[in-house]
Design a protein around this motif. Structure first.
Motif, mmCIF file in Angstrom:
data_model
loop_
_atom_site.group_PDB
_atom_site.id
_atom_site.type_symbol
_atom_site.label_atom_id
_atom_site.label_comp_id
_atom_site.label_asym_id
_atom_site.label_seq_id
_atom_site.Cartn_x
_atom_site.Cartn_y
_atom_site.Cartn_z
ATOM 1 N N VAL A 1 0.832 -1.205 0.000
ATOM 2 C CA VAL A 1 0.000 0.000 0.000
ATOM 3 C C VAL A 1 0.869 1.260 0.000
ATOM 4 O O VAL A 1 0.566 2.233 -0.695
ATOM 5 C CB VAL A 1 -0.981 -0.004 1.192
ATOM 6 C CG1 VAL A 1 -1.729 1.316 1.291
ATOM 7 C CG2 VAL A 1 -1.965 -1.172 1.067
ATOM 8 N N ALA A 2 1.978 1.223 0.697
ATOM 9 C CA ALA A 2 2.872 2.384 0.751
ATOM 10 C C ALA A 2 3.456 2.708 -0.623
ATOM 11 O O ALA A 2 3.759 3.864 -0.916
ATOM 12 C CB ALA A 2 3.995 2.138 1.744
ATOM 13 N N GLU B 1 -13.024 -2.306 -7.048
ATOM 14 C CA GLU B 1 -13.330 -0.978 -6.524
ATOM 15 C C GLU B 1 -12.594 0.083 -7.328
ATOM 16 O O GLU B 1 -11.713 -0.238 -8.125
ATOM 17 C CB GLU B 1 -12.916 -0.881 -5.053
ATOM 18 C CG GLU B 1 -13.563 -1.905 -4.143
ATOM 19 C CD GLU B 1 -15.059 -1.749 -4.016
ATOM 20 O OE1 GLU B 1 -15.582 -0.632 -4.259
ATOM 21 O OE2 GLU B 1 -15.718 -2.731 -3.658
ATOM 22 N N HIS B 2 -12.955 1.335 -7.102
ATOM 23 C CA HIS B 2 -12.277 2.439 -7.779
ATOM 24 C C HIS B 2 -12.208 3.629 -6.839
ATOM 25 O O HIS B 2 -12.908 3.692 -5.831
ATOM 26 C CB HIS B 2 -12.992 2.828 -9.074
ATOM 27 C CG HIS B 2 -14.362 3.390 -8.839
ATOM 28 N ND1 HIS B 2 -14.578 4.702 -8.528
ATOM 29 C CD2 HIS B 2 -15.579 2.795 -8.840
ATOM 30 C CE1 HIS B 2 -15.876 4.907 -8.379
ATOM 31 N NE2 HIS B 2 -16.508 3.753 -8.549
ATOM 32 N N GLY B 3 -11.329 4.559 -7.177
ATOM 33 C CA GLY B 3 -11.163 5.769 -6.376
ATOM 34 C C GLY B 3 -9.696 6.079 -6.193
ATOM 35 O O GLY B 3 -8.845 5.516 -6.885
ATOM 36 N N PRO B 4 -9.380 6.951 -5.250
ATOM 37 C CA PRO B 4 -7.980 7.212 -4.937
ATOM 38 C C PRO B 4 -7.351 5.900 -4.429
ATOM 39 O O PRO B 4 -7.802 5.350 -3.423
ATOM 40 C CB PRO B 4 -8.033 8.267 -3.843
ATOM 41 C CG PRO B 4 -9.377 8.921 -4.010
ATOM 42 C CD PRO B 4 -10.278 7.818 -4.491
ATOM 43 N N LEU B 5 -6.369 5.393 -5.139
ATOM 44 C CA LEU B 5 -5.843 4.062 -4.864
ATOM 45 C C LEU B 5 -5.319 3.893 -3.443
ATOM 46 O O LEU B 5 -5.703 2.947 -2.746
ATOM 47 C CB LEU B 5 -4.738 3.710 -5.858
ATOM 48 C CG LEU B 5 -5.206 3.495 -7.291
ATOM 49 C CD1 LEU B 5 -4.009 3.356 -8.226
ATOM 50 C CD2 LEU B 5 -6.096 2.272 -7.390
ATOM 51 N N ARG B 6 -4.439 4.764 -3.019
ATOM 52 C CA ARG B 6 -3.826 4.579 -1.712
ATOM 53 C C ARG B 6 -4.873 4.609 -0.595
ATOM 54 O O ARG B 6 -4.851 3.772 0.308
ATOM 55 C CB ARG B 6 -2.746 5.626 -1.466
ATOM 56 C CG ARG B 6 -1.877 5.272 -0.266
ATOM 57 C CD ARG B 6 -0.688 6.174 -0.105
ATOM 58 N NE ARG B 6 0.191 6.093 -1.260
ATOM 59 C CZ ARG B 6 0.978 7.070 -1.668
ATOM 60 N NH1 ARG B 6 1.003 8.208 -1.016
ATOM 61 N NH2 ARG B 6 1.757 6.921 -2.710
ATOM 62 N N ALA C 1 -9.089 -1.090 2.691
ATOM 63 C CA ALA C 1 -9.215 -2.530 2.465
ATOM 64 C C ALA C 1 -8.293 -3.307 3.393
ATOM 65 O O ALA C 1 -8.674 -4.343 3.955
ATOM 66 C CB ALA C 1 -8.907 -2.859 1.007
ATOM 67 N N LEU C 2 -7.089 -2.812 3.591
ATOM 68 C CA LEU C 2 -6.133 -3.458 4.490
ATOM 69 C C LEU C 2 -6.651 -3.423 5.925
ATOM 70 O O LEU C 2 -6.623 -4.433 6.633
ATOM 71 C CB LEU C 2 -4.777 -2.770 4.381
ATOM 72 C CG LEU C 2 -3.665 -3.302 5.272
ATOM 73 C CD1 LEU C 2 -3.351 -4.756 4.944
ATOM 74 C CD2 LEU C 2 -2.419 -2.446 5.114
ATOM 75 N N ALA C 3 -7.151 -2.281 6.351
ATOM 76 C CA ALA C 3 -7.642 -2.132 7.718
ATOM 77 C C ALA C 3 -8.816 -3.064 8.011
ATOM 78 O O ALA C 3 -8.929 -3.593 9.114
ATOM 79 C CB ALA C 3 -8.051 -0.684 7.976
#
Length: 83
Positions: free
Chosen positions: A15-16, A38-43, A49-51
């Motif tokens: 993710v970083a 999904e879509h949007g600002p990737l980071r 999603a990770l959380a």
């Protein structure tokens, strides 16, 4: 058609390294089966999603803008629905 990028583990280091741009991303399970598109600002999306533990693997494609990201996500969701 699936995104052409190889799967990467959905973890902090991945993710970083994700670009801070709009895009579309697929979340997958351990076997590489797509479980969400999904879509949007990737980071930002991948941090969430990770959380929440929404997947084990990820692959993404950057886009020029939000509208392009929405269009690509819709195309990928249609592909999944027709399986």
């Amino acid at each position: 058609m699936p995104l052409k990028k190889a799967w990467e583990p959905l973890e902090r280091s991945t993710v970083a390294g994700v670009p801070d741009r709009y895009g579309v991303y697929e979340l997958g399970d351990d076997d590489g089966v797509v479980i969400a598109v999904e879509h949007g600002p990737l980071r930002d999306g991948l941090k969430e999603a990770l959380a929440y533990g929404d997947g084990r693997r990820v692959r993404w494609q950057t886009t020029q803008n939000r509208a392009e990201a929405e269009r690509l996500a819709d195309e990928h969701r249609d592909r999944l629905a027709s399986r």
